[in-house]
Each structure stands twice: as structure tokens, then as C-alpha cells.
Design a protein around this motif. Structure first.
Motif, PDB file in Angstrom:
ATOM      1  N   UNK A  84       9.960  18.155  -2.917  1.00 41.56           N
ATOM      2  CA  UNK A  84       9.116  17.995  -4.080  1.00 41.56           C
ATOM      3  C   UNK A  84       9.593  16.667  -4.958  1.00 41.56           C
ATOM      4  N   UNK A  85      10.618  16.377  -4.888  1.00 37.90           N
ATOM      5  CA  UNK A  85      11.221  14.983  -5.671  1.00 37.90           C
ATOM      6  C   UNK A  85      10.212  13.895  -5.121  1.00 37.90           C
ATOM      7  N   UNK A  86      10.071  13.470  -3.768  1.00 41.65           N
ATOM      8  CA  UNK A  86       9.316  12.537  -3.212  1.00 41.65           C
ATOM      9  C   UNK A  86       7.957  12.650  -3.289  1.00 41.65           C
ATOM     10  N   UNK A  87       7.669  13.998  -2.832  1.00 44.33           N
ATOM     11  CA  UNK A  87       5.957  14.180  -2.702  1.00 44.33           C
ATOM     12  C   UNK A  87       5.481  14.026  -4.127  1.00 44.33           C
ATOM     13  N   UNK A  88       6.001  14.275  -5.310  1.00 40.86           N
ATOM     14  CA  UNK A  88       5.664  14.147  -6.619  1.00 40.86           C
ATOM     15  C   UNK A  88       5.039  12.604  -6.894  1.00 40.86           C
ATOM     16  N   UNK A  89       5.749  11.679  -6.288  1.00 41.37           N
ATOM     17  CA  UNK A  89       5.100  10.530  -6.620  1.00 41.37           C
ATOM     18  C   UNK A  89       3.670  10.162  -5.677  1.00 41.37           C
ATOM     19  N   UNK A  97       7.209   7.103   5.604  1.00 45.81           N
ATOM     20  CA  UNK A  97       8.418   6.989   4.551  1.00 45.81           C
ATOM     21  C   UNK A  97       9.373   8.538   4.823  1.00 45.81           C
ATOM     22  N   UNK A  98      10.622   8.471   5.092  1.00 41.93           N
ATOM     23  CA  UNK A  98      11.403   9.623   5.115  1.00 41.93           C
ATOM     24  C   UNK A  98      12.320   9.611   3.919  1.00 41.93           C
ATOM     25  N   UNK A  99      12.271  10.678   3.328  1.00 44.82           N
ATOM     26  CA  UNK A  99      13.307  10.732   2.310  1.00 44.82           C
ATOM     27  C   UNK A  99      14.659  11.267   3.003  1.00 44.82           C
ATOM     28  N   UNK A 100      15.661  10.050   2.998  1.00 47.42           N
ATOM     29  CA  UNK A 100      16.908  10.648   3.500  1.00 47.42           C
ATOM     30  C   UNK A 100      17.677  10.830   2.224  1.00 47.42           C
ATOM     31  N   UNK A 101      17.882  12.421   2.224  1.00 45.65           N
ATOM     32  CA  UNK A 101      18.341  12.981   1.025  1.00 45.65           C
ATOM     33  C   UNK A 101      19.643  12.783   0.953  1.00 45.65           C
ATOM     34  N   UNK A 102      20.379  12.913   1.783  1.00 46.16           N
ATOM     35  CA  UNK A 102      21.853  12.807   1.691  1.00 46.16           C
ATOM     36  C   UNK A 102      22.794  12.079   3.222  1.00 46.16           C
ATOM     37  N   UNK A 103      23.975  11.786   2.685  1.00 47.90           N
ATOM     38  CA  UNK A 103      24.633  11.289   3.901  1.00 47.90           C
ATOM     39  C   UNK A 103      25.574  12.135   4.448  1.00 47.90           C
ATOM     40  N   UNK A 111      -4.496  11.499  -1.974  1.00 49.07           N
ATOM     41  CA  UNK A 111      -5.019  12.201  -0.981  1.00 49.07           C
ATOM     42  C   UNK A 111      -4.997  11.473   0.412  1.00 49.07           C
ATOM     43  N   UNK A 112      -4.736  10.127   0.395  1.00 49.71           N
ATOM     44  CA  UNK A 112      -4.689   9.309   1.320  1.00 49.71           C
ATOM     45  C   UNK A 112      -3.376   9.491   2.196  1.00 49.71           C
ATOM     46  N   UNK A 113      -2.355  10.026   1.350  1.00 50.69           N
ATOM     47  CA  UNK A 113      -0.836  10.384   2.029  1.00 50.69           C
ATOM     48  C   UNK A 113      -0.533  11.476   2.452  1.00 50.69           C
ATOM     49  N   UNK A 114      -0.365  11.691   3.715  1.00 51.27           N
ATOM     50  CA  UNK A 114       0.116  13.043   4.417  1.00 51.27           C
ATOM     51  C   UNK A 114       1.346  13.369   3.862  1.00 51.27           C
ATOM     52  N   UNK A 115       1.584  14.577   3.206  1.00 48.24           N
ATOM     53  CA  UNK A 115       2.887  15.180   2.723  1.00 48.24           C
ATOM     54  C   UNK A 115       3.534  16.203   3.695  1.00 48.24           C
ATOM     55  N   UNK A 116       4.658  15.652   4.215  1.00 47.78           N
ATOM     56  CA  UNK A 116       5.033  16.855   5.240  1.00 47.78           C
ATOM     57  C   UNK A 116       6.512  17.206   5.352  1.00 47.78           C
ATOM     58  N   UNK A 117       6.591  18.621   5.042  1.00 47.33           N
ATOM     59  CA  UNK A 117       7.869  19.118   4.750  1.00 47.33           C
ATOM     60  C   UNK A 117       8.521  19.704   6.087  1.00 47.33           C
ATOM     61  N   UNK A 162       0.862  -1.229  -0.148  1.00 48.20           N
ATOM     62  CA  UNK A 162      -0.027   0.051  -0.076  1.00 48.20           C
ATOM     63  C   UNK A 162       0.820   1.242   0.119  1.00 48.20           C
ATOM     64  N   UNK A 163       0.109   2.450   0.097  1.00 46.46           N
ATOM     65  CA  UNK A 163       1.061   3.637   0.032  1.00 46.46           C
ATOM     66  C   UNK A 163       1.482   3.764   1.375  1.00 46.46           C
ATOM     67  N   UNK A 164       2.541   4.810   1.622  1.00 47.68           N
ATOM     68  CA  UNK A 164       2.671   5.099   3.073  1.00 47.68           C
ATOM     69  C   UNK A 164       1.757   5.971   3.694  1.00 47.68           C
ATOM     70  N   UNK A 165       1.482   6.037   4.986  1.00 41.89           N
ATOM     71  CA  UNK A 165       0.631   6.912   5.402  1.00 41.89           C
ATOM     72  C   UNK A 165       1.100   8.348   5.463  1.00 41.89           C
ATOM     73  N   UNK A 166       2.449   8.375   5.730  1.00 36.71           N
ATOM     74  CA  UNK A 166       3.009   9.871   5.917  1.00 36.71           C
ATOM     75  C   UNK A 166       4.218   9.893   4.982  1.00 36.71           C
ATOM     76  N   UNK A 167       4.683  10.826   4.276  1.00 31.93           N
ATOM     77  CA  UNK A 167       5.831  10.942   3.577  1.00 31.93           C
ATOM     78  C   UNK A 167       6.702  12.432   4.133  1.00 31.93           C
TER      79      UNK A 167
END
Length: 405
Positions: free
Chosen positions: A246-251, A380-386, A256-262, A230-235
Motif C-alpha cells: 500500500x505504501x508504494x501503490x499510494x504513489x 518497479x519492485x518494492x524491495x521492502x527489506x534486507x 490508471x496506466x500503471x499496473x499495481x500487482x500484489x 515516465x511512470x513505471x508500467x508495473x509496480x
């Protein structure tokens, strides 16, 4: 991936609602129009698409995986935390996703040189990498404060053949680097292209960088279903200018069931100059050629900003983020320096993943959020960099904990 939203936003003039547009001096109008036209042509070109696919698969190492952070989840309790591993992208962050494409665009326009700003150095490293790969010159503008703070990335850029130009005015950080890069670009528009490093700037860059970064969301949507069906509940993703978010939100923008949090950086406090939380404390304003939400001083000028994460200490935010937040599609989370440092060490010692300080803001917020949700919910967290670039600064200023968590 067909998305009704992505195909209709922004409008033909580069506006997301009232945000965006292009506010630039006349000398830059034709170069930016050329860039827009070239992008509109290239994005429909099978040759361009095939070249980008080849580079991403055989050079960048895409797709990057999604990892379940089992130990961090157990530590926090509550919702399951997953990580989209952009730290495993070549050069160690998401920035190469748009840099390779921008340099292909530069070659298509017959340019010999790419110019850019960088804060944490990840965009600078990625652009220097892309320039080396495609045989172009590279000029990177970076604030003096960030040059000292992000020394490993400065060395990487130099090794890759880039010329580093210090920004020595104002606070000597990311905003000043953008100022310096724009000024340099104006003097050499014929032979160069300005490769903006986030979803900011005049049209078409907020759209173009989002489109190039959307590969993160496209991959994530498919990969997450392998884990949870299924989709993640929160990104969750950190937001400075906002390219990784915006890269991960775009997917998931149409889901609308997915919460997008910046997640914005609260830095050291709520006073002007202590944080970089533009969406939380800002107001509408034009800066660096686009209309968005920005932090202002008493004179209405861009306010001084701060964050421990050099890549997110910016007084404004991408216009699409301003639009999505105002419309209610996305939400804003906050994370201060102390929480980011705690998340930096916890992810390192519980999962064996050293995150960039910018990404640690998203991890920290996810940790707080997980504790408020039941165990059948997901984040789901976008781990954008090391965090290789940050380790010297961190251990010098925030000693390694004596005990493992």
C-alpha cells in the motif's frame, strides 16, 4: 502529492467499500477513538509534519533510492526491472516509516509504552528502535516458531531494550502474535498504545499505516521519472497484511496506466495450511477487528497458514487490498517458496543485494513477469527489506548454489 483517492478513502467509519471498519470489544472503543482523533489532529499539524520530516531525513536516511537491476534484467530478458530500496531504510525495512510516526502519536497521547506483534521481526525491530529514540517502553509479541526462525531480529530487539513475549498457542506464528498482543493491550490501555504493524486491524490503523507508508510511493513517483521520464508500467510488491504494498501503490493509485500487482505467498501448495494466499483463496470475514478477505477452515474460523516468509504468513489481508482487488484496480500475483528462494539467491549473486524472504516473493514474480514483456516495458519492485535476518535459516535449509548464475 494530492491524490483524489487517498483523500476520500476510507470513509469516516473506516470502510473501503464493504471492507474495513472496527469490530472491537467495548473496552477498546474509547482508546481507538482517541487514537483516531489524535491522528486526525496531528496529520494537519505543521509541528508533527516537520518532526516526521526531520526524523526521516536525518535519522532514517530517506529518501531511499531506486536502483536499476541491470544484471537481473539481462538474466531474465524482457522488461527492465527496477528496485525501490527500502532495504536501505534504517533497521533494514520499510517498517520504520510508520513506527516512528506511531511513537510520536503515542507521546502525543501521553502513553509510556508501545505494544506490537511481529512476524519476521522487522516491525518489532523498527518499533523497538522508535521506542528507544523517543524514550518509551516497548513490548513485542512474537510466535515461538518465528522467534526460532528469525533469531537475529530477536537479538536486535532485545539489544534495543524491548521485552519479547512468546506466543505459544496455535501455530505459534504471526496470527497468534497478534492475538497475544491484543490480549496484553486490553489489560493496559491507560498507559500504552498498540502499534499495529501493517495496514490491518480496526480503523484507523489501515488508513494511518497506509498514510505513513505512502512516503515510499511519493518518492518512487518522482525518482522513477529520473530513470525513465515516465511512470513505471508495473509496480510489484509482496502482500501479507500489505503495508509495503500500500505504501508504494499510494504513489500511483490515481495513475490508471500503471499496473499495481500484489504478490501473495503460495508456500508449498494449494491445500489449506500450505499457503497464505488470502486474496486468491479466501472469502469475506472478520478477524482482528476488521472485515476483509480471509482464509477460513471448515468451521469458518481463521485457517492455518504457511509461508517461508514469516512476515507474510497471515490468514487475512488489509481491507484496502481487498477493496482494490475486488474493484479491479490491483491484480494478484503468486509466488511459492521455491521461486522465492531462487529469487533470493539470484538477486544476491547478480546484483549484490540480499533481500528479505518476503521481498524475494515480489522479486520472483517480477522475474516471471519480465520474461513475458518487451524490453521497452518497466517493472518497479518494492524491495521492502534486507535479508540479514534470513541468512541463517536459508543456508541451513536451502544450501548456497555451487555456481553463480
Amino acid at each position: 502529492m494530492k491524490s483524489e483517492y487517498l483523500e476520500t478513502m476510507p470513509d469516516k467509519n473506516g470502510y473501503f467499500g464493504k471492507f474495513g471498519g472496527s469490530f472491537i470489544p467495548p473496552i477498546l472503543e474509547k482508546p481507538f477513538e482517541d487514537i483516531k482523533n489524535a491522528y486526525e489532529q496531528l496529520k494537519k499539524s505543521p509541528e508533527f509534519i516537520d518532526e516526521l520530516k526531520y526524523v526521516r531525513k536525518h535519522y532514517q536516511g530517506r529518501p531511499t533510492p531506486i536502483s536499476f537491476a541491470k544484471n537481473l534484467t539481462n538474466y531474465c530478458g524482457g522488461a527492465k526491472i527496477y528496485l525501490k530500496r527500502e532495504d536501505l531504510n534504517h533497521t533494514g525495512a520499510h517498517k520504520l516509516n510508520h513506527c516512528m510516526a506511531e511513537v510520536i502519536l503515542a507521546k502525543h497521547l501521553g502513553k509510556k509504552k508501545v505494544i506490537a506483534e511481529t512476524g519476521a521481526g522487522q516491525h518489532g525491530v523498527a518499533l523497538a528502535t522508535a521506542a528507544a529514540y523517543f524514550g518509551l517502553e516497548c513490548e513485542i509479541h512474537m510466535g515461538e516458531v518465528d522467534i526460532a526462525k528469525e533469531h537475529p531480529n530477536v537479538i536486535r530487539m532485545k539489544i534495543l531494550g524491548a521485552k519479547i513475549i512468546p506466543a505459544t498457542h496455535g501455530l505459534k506464528t504471526l496470527k497468534e502474535a497478534v492475538d497475544s498482543a491484543f490480549e496484553s493491550y486490553v489489560s493496559q490501555v491507560e498507559d500504552s498504545i498498540y502499534c499495529i504493524g501493517s495496514v490491518v486491524g480496526p480503523h484507523p490503523f489501515p488508513m494511518m499505516v497506509r498514510d505513513f507508508q505512502s512516503i515510499i510511493g511519493i518518492e518512487s513517483k518522482e525518482q522513477f521519472k529520473e530513470h525513465e521520464n515516465k511512470n513505471p508500467d508495473n509496480v510489484v510488491a509482496c502482500v501479507g497484511g500489505g503495508s509495503n504494498a500500500m505504501g508504494i501503490f499510494a504513489g500511483f493509485i490515481d495513475d490508471t496506466d500503471v499496473n499495481l500487482i500484489g504478490v501473495e505467498p503460495m508456500g508449498k501448495g494449494e491445500k489449506i495450511g500450505e499457503h497464505s494466499a488470502s486474496l486468491t483463496y479466501g472469502e469475506e470475514g472478520v478477524m482482528h477487528g476488521f472485515n476483509s478477505i480471509m482464509l477460513k477452515d471448515k468451521e469458518g474460523e481463521p485457517a492455518p497458514v504457511y509461508s517461508i516468509g514469516s512476515g507474510i504468513d497471515y490468514p487475512s489481508v488489509g481491507p484496502e487490498h481487498a477493496y482494490l482487488n475486488e474493484s479491479g484496480r490491483t491484480k494478484v500475483g503468486l509466488c511459492d517458496d521455491k521461486e522465492a528462494i531462487d529469487a533470493f539467491y539470484k538477486l544476491s549473486q547478480l546484483e549484490g543485494i540480499i533481500p528479505a524472504l518476503e521481498s524475494a516473493h515480489a522479486v520472483a514474480y517480477a522475474m516471471k513477469l519480465a520474461k513475458t514483456l518487451p524490453s521497452d516495458k518497466t517493472i518497479l519492485v518494492n524491495l521492502s527489506g534486507r535479508g540479514d535476518k534470513d541468512i541463517d535459516f536459508i543456508v541451513e535449509n536451502h544450501p548456497i548454489p555451487n555456481t553463480k548464475f
